[in-house]
Design a protein around this motif. Structure first.
Motif, short mmCIF file in Angstrom:
data_model
loop_
_atom_site.label_atom_id
_atom_site.label_comp_id
_atom_site.label_asym_id
_atom_site.label_seq_id
_atom_site.Cartn_x
_atom_site.Cartn_y
_atom_site.Cartn_z
N ARG A 154 3.19 9.62 -6.58
CA ARG A 154 4.08 10.73 -6.49
C ARG A 154 5.13 10.80 -7.70
N PHE A 155 5.70 9.59 -7.88
CA PHE A 155 6.90 9.76 -8.77
C PHE A 155 6.54 9.45 -10.37
N VAL A 156 5.26 8.55 -10.57
CA VAL A 156 4.95 8.69 -11.79
C VAL A 156 4.36 10.15 -12.77
N ARG A 157 3.83 10.89 -11.55
CA ARG A 157 3.32 12.43 -12.13
C ARG A 157 4.65 13.09 -12.24
N GLY A 158 5.58 13.00 -11.30
CA GLY A 158 6.73 13.93 -11.30
C GLY A 158 7.72 13.46 -12.49
N GLY A 159 7.49 12.48 -13.13
CA GLY A 159 8.39 12.10 -14.04
C GLY A 159 9.87 11.50 -13.90
N ALA A 160 10.21 11.44 -12.68
CA ALA A 160 11.37 10.80 -12.24
C ALA A 160 11.42 9.38 -11.77
N ILE A 161 10.75 8.86 -12.97
CA ILE A 161 10.57 7.32 -12.70
C ILE A 161 11.80 6.30 -12.66
N GLY A 162 12.73 6.77 -13.64
CA GLY A 162 14.00 5.77 -13.58
C GLY A 162 14.60 5.92 -12.27
N VAL A 187 0.86 -1.10 -0.04
CA VAL A 187 0.03 0.04 0.15
C VAL A 187 0.77 1.16 -0.09
N LEU A 188 1.84 1.10 0.82
CA LEU A 188 2.97 2.48 0.82
C LEU A 188 3.53 2.36 -0.47
N GLY A 189 3.71 1.43 -1.14
CA GLY A 189 4.24 1.59 -2.47
C GLY A 189 3.54 2.16 -3.53
N VAL A 190 2.18 1.93 -3.56
CA VAL A 190 1.13 2.50 -4.16
C VAL A 190 1.28 4.01 -4.10
N VAL A 191 1.30 4.48 -2.96
CA VAL A 191 1.21 5.91 -2.72
C VAL A 191 2.52 6.55 -3.13
N ALA A 192 3.84 5.85 -3.04
CA ALA A 192 5.10 6.40 -3.70
C ALA A 192 4.98 6.53 -5.07
N LEU A 235 9.18 -4.58 9.84
CA LEU A 235 9.60 -3.31 8.95
C LEU A 235 10.35 -3.91 7.77
N LEU A 236 11.29 -4.78 7.86
CA LEU A 236 12.05 -5.17 6.60
C LEU A 236 10.97 -5.86 5.51
N VAL A 237 10.06 -6.59 6.04
CA VAL A 237 9.14 -7.46 5.06
C VAL A 237 8.24 -6.26 4.32
N ALA A 238 7.75 -5.18 5.19
CA ALA A 238 6.88 -4.11 4.63
C ALA A 238 8.00 -3.37 3.56
N MET A 239 9.08 -3.17 3.87
CA MET A 239 10.10 -2.41 3.01
C MET A 239 10.05 -3.34 1.76
N LEU A 240 10.21 -4.41 1.71
CA LEU A 240 9.95 -5.59 0.59
C LEU A 240 8.91 -5.34 -0.31
N GLY A 241 7.66 -5.26 0.45
CA GLY A 241 6.23 -5.32 -0.17
C GLY A 241 6.38 -3.81 -0.86
N SER A 242 6.95 -2.69 -0.21
CA SER A 242 6.85 -1.41 -0.79
C SER A 242 7.66 -1.49 -2.15
N GLY A 243 8.95 -2.08 -1.91
CA GLY A 243 9.70 -2.18 -3.28
C GLY A 243 9.02 -2.84 -4.27
N ASP A 244 8.49 -4.02 -4.09
CA ASP A 244 8.06 -4.95 -4.94
C ASP A 244 6.78 -4.11 -5.65
N THR A 245 5.83 -3.61 -4.99
CA THR A 245 4.64 -3.05 -5.69
C THR A 245 5.17 -1.78 -6.20
N PHE A 246 6.10 -1.04 -6.11
CA PHE A 246 6.67 0.11 -6.67
C PHE A 246 7.17 -0.28 -7.96
#
Length: 178
Positions: free
Chosen positions: A65-73, A57-62, A101-112
């Motif tokens: 922000r980034f897709v609109r900003g154009g700094a996707i790379g 879910v946190l990855g979706v929020v991120a 915390l680390l598994v949440a980070m993993l989920g965030s990176g994966d979703t992003f």
């Protein structure tokens, strides 16, 4: 034919496959990690799986922000660092709090990785073949999930859980950095 012609689309399909690989790894590794490192039962594995989802879910929020900003790379590289770094740090984790915390980070990176690549594909692929491209995306992602589950099983049987985490973390770095 589109994947042969459009290198950007090909790279994005590859990134989505990497996210699938991470997802397959997480499915098996969370249970193995819980049993071997945290000495917990199914309830604790479920809690870690929930942390993966919350991170998603946190990855979706991120992504918004980034897709609109154009700094996707740069954001994709950062998300690989988050997912790969979480895997590497889990190699030395023995506490439930830090594991959550680390598994949440993993989920965030994966979703992003998966979501940002999917959104970007819609902008890069020709409209006439977009449905076919997404058919390839789904197939590649499902195959990568299966490979991720198999890969972590093979690594854990041949190496220690810690060494498996480190190897998989560097694999994520390498695949996204390409």
């Amino acid at each position: 034919a589109t994947l042969r012609r459009e290198s950007r689309v090909r790279v994005l399909v590859g990134l989505i496959a990497v996210a699938g690989l991470v997802n397959g790894v997480a499915d098996v590794l969370v249970v193995t990690f819980t049993e071997e490192r945290l000495e917990g039962g199914g309830g604790l594995a479920g809690l870690l799986a929930a942390a993966f989802g919350l991170g998603g879910v946190l990855g979706v929020v991120a992504v918004t922000r980034f897709v609109r900003g154009g700094a996707i790379g740069r954001a994709l590289l950062a998300s690989a660092a988050v997912a790969g770094g979480a895997l590497i740090l889990m190699a030395s984790t023995t506490g439930v709090g830090s594991a959550l915390l680390l598994v949440a980070m993993l989920g965030s990176g994966d979703t992003f990785i998966a979501l940002s690549a999917s959104v970007t594909i819609q902008r890069q692929a020709p409209t006439a073949v977009l449905a076919r491209v997404f058919g390839i995306v789904e197939g590649a992602q499902m195959a990568a999930i299966a490979v991720g589950g198999l890969l972590v099983t093979l690594l854990v049987t041949r190496l220690t859980v810690s060494a498996s985490f480190v190897a998989l973390g560097f694999l994520v770095f390498g695949l996204v950095g390409i």
